[in-house]
Enzyme design. Structure first.
Site, PDB file in Angstrom:
ATOM      1  N   LYS A   1       0.857  -1.184   0.000  1.00  0.00           N
ATOM      2  CA  LYS A   1       0.000   0.000   0.000  1.00  0.00           C
ATOM      3  C   LYS A   1       0.892   1.233   0.000  1.00  0.00           C
ATOM      4  O   LYS A   1       1.735   1.402   0.883  1.00  0.00           O
ATOM      5  CB  LYS A   1      -0.915  -0.005   1.228  1.00  0.00           C
ATOM      6  CG  LYS A   1      -2.111   0.914   1.120  1.00  0.00           C
ATOM      7  CD  LYS A   1      -3.127   0.616   2.210  1.00  0.00           C
ATOM      8  CE  LYS A   1      -4.402   1.412   2.018  1.00  0.00           C
ATOM      9  NZ  LYS A   1      -5.434   1.084   3.021  1.00  0.00           N
TER      10      LYS A   1
ATOM     11  N   ASP B   1     -15.519   3.778   8.560  1.00  0.00           N
ATOM     12  CA  ASP B   1     -15.584   3.627   7.098  1.00  0.00           C
ATOM     13  C   ASP B   1     -16.024   2.208   6.749  1.00  0.00           C
ATOM     14  O   ASP B   1     -15.416   1.540   5.913  1.00  0.00           O
ATOM     15  CB  ASP B   1     -14.222   3.944   6.485  1.00  0.00           C
ATOM     16  CG  ASP B   1     -14.284   4.141   4.973  1.00  0.00           C
ATOM     17  OD1 ASP B   1     -15.409   4.256   4.442  1.00  0.00           O
ATOM     18  OD2 ASP B   1     -13.221   4.165   4.329  1.00  0.00           O
TER      19      ASP B   1
END
Length: 230
Positions: free
Chosen positions: A23, A112
């Site tokens: 990432k 989220d």
């Protein structure tokens, strides 16, 4: 993480003969954004649960390595919804609830929750839920928690538009989890026209405009899920 991620890529380690994910942050981030990106890695690194994506090393060029997962819950349900048995769906839900009960025990709110932020590791005999994307995580007493009032998260309560995203609490978390559970059961995101009376009652309580009537914790959600009738 909103605006901070350039990409998440898959690579194969030649020593371990195993796939990992990388990432990577965007190149043009300011110092505060870099801190937030690192904070996501750091918070995930602290967590020790089979239901949270495992991260490994943070590299100098603002990227980190993590375990590679096979697919998102979103894609898995869309592909397999008609084939999954009642018990298989319950197993996925139970894992999700165990994951969030663990996060809440650490004082964390994910903020989220969505089918795309729940990843799955698929083995021959079991599918394991892994919670990912902690870019919006609310950490107690942290100066780096994003206090932006703009509503984020596809399953979040629209009431946060007026309440302010900085005021997100456990009742917003159980709201989003109610929608996630409904998605796992039905494969749908539209909660209108629910024909099953038991499921309809479950959803109405979890998404109630009166927050005092919502599920007050993951434990309450778990009890309600157990009581659901097909």
């Amino acid at each position: 993480m909103f605006g901070l991620i350039l990409q998440s890529t898959k690579y194969k380690d030649e020593f371990y003969h195993k796939n990992f994910a990388l990432k990577r942050a965007k190149k043009n981030l300011n110092a505060e954004e870099i801190k937030r990106f690192y904070r996501e890695y750091d918070e995930m690194k602290k967590l020790k649960s089979p239901y949270v994506v495992e991260v490994y090393s943070y590299l100098n060029n603002n990227e980190y390595t993590m375990e590679y997962l096979d697919c998102s819950l979103s894609n898995y349900i869309k592909k397999n919804n008609q084939k999954l048995s009642h018990s298989e769906k319950r197993n996925l839900i139970n894992q999700v609830l165990k994951a969030f009960k663990y996060l809440h025990s650490k004082g964390l709110l994910h903020r989220d929750i969505s089918p795309s932020n729940i990843l799955l590791k698929i083995y021959e005999d079991v599918v394991v839920v892994k919670i990912a994307d902690f870019g919006l995580v609310k950490v107690p007493n942290s100066q780096l928690t994003n206090l932006n009032t703009e509503l984020k998260g596809s399953f979040n309560d629209s009431g946060l538009v007026t309440e302010g995203f900085q005021n997100y609490d456990i009742l917003h978390e159980t709201y989003a989890l109610t929608k996630l559970i409904f998605f796992i059961i039905t494969g749908k995101t539209n909660v209108s026209n629910i024909k099953n009376p038991s499921l309809k009652q479950f959803v109405q309580k979890g998404l109630s405009a009166d927050k005092s009537k919502r599920y007050q914790s993951v434990s309450e959600l778990n009890i309600a899920v157990t009581a659901l009738k097909e």
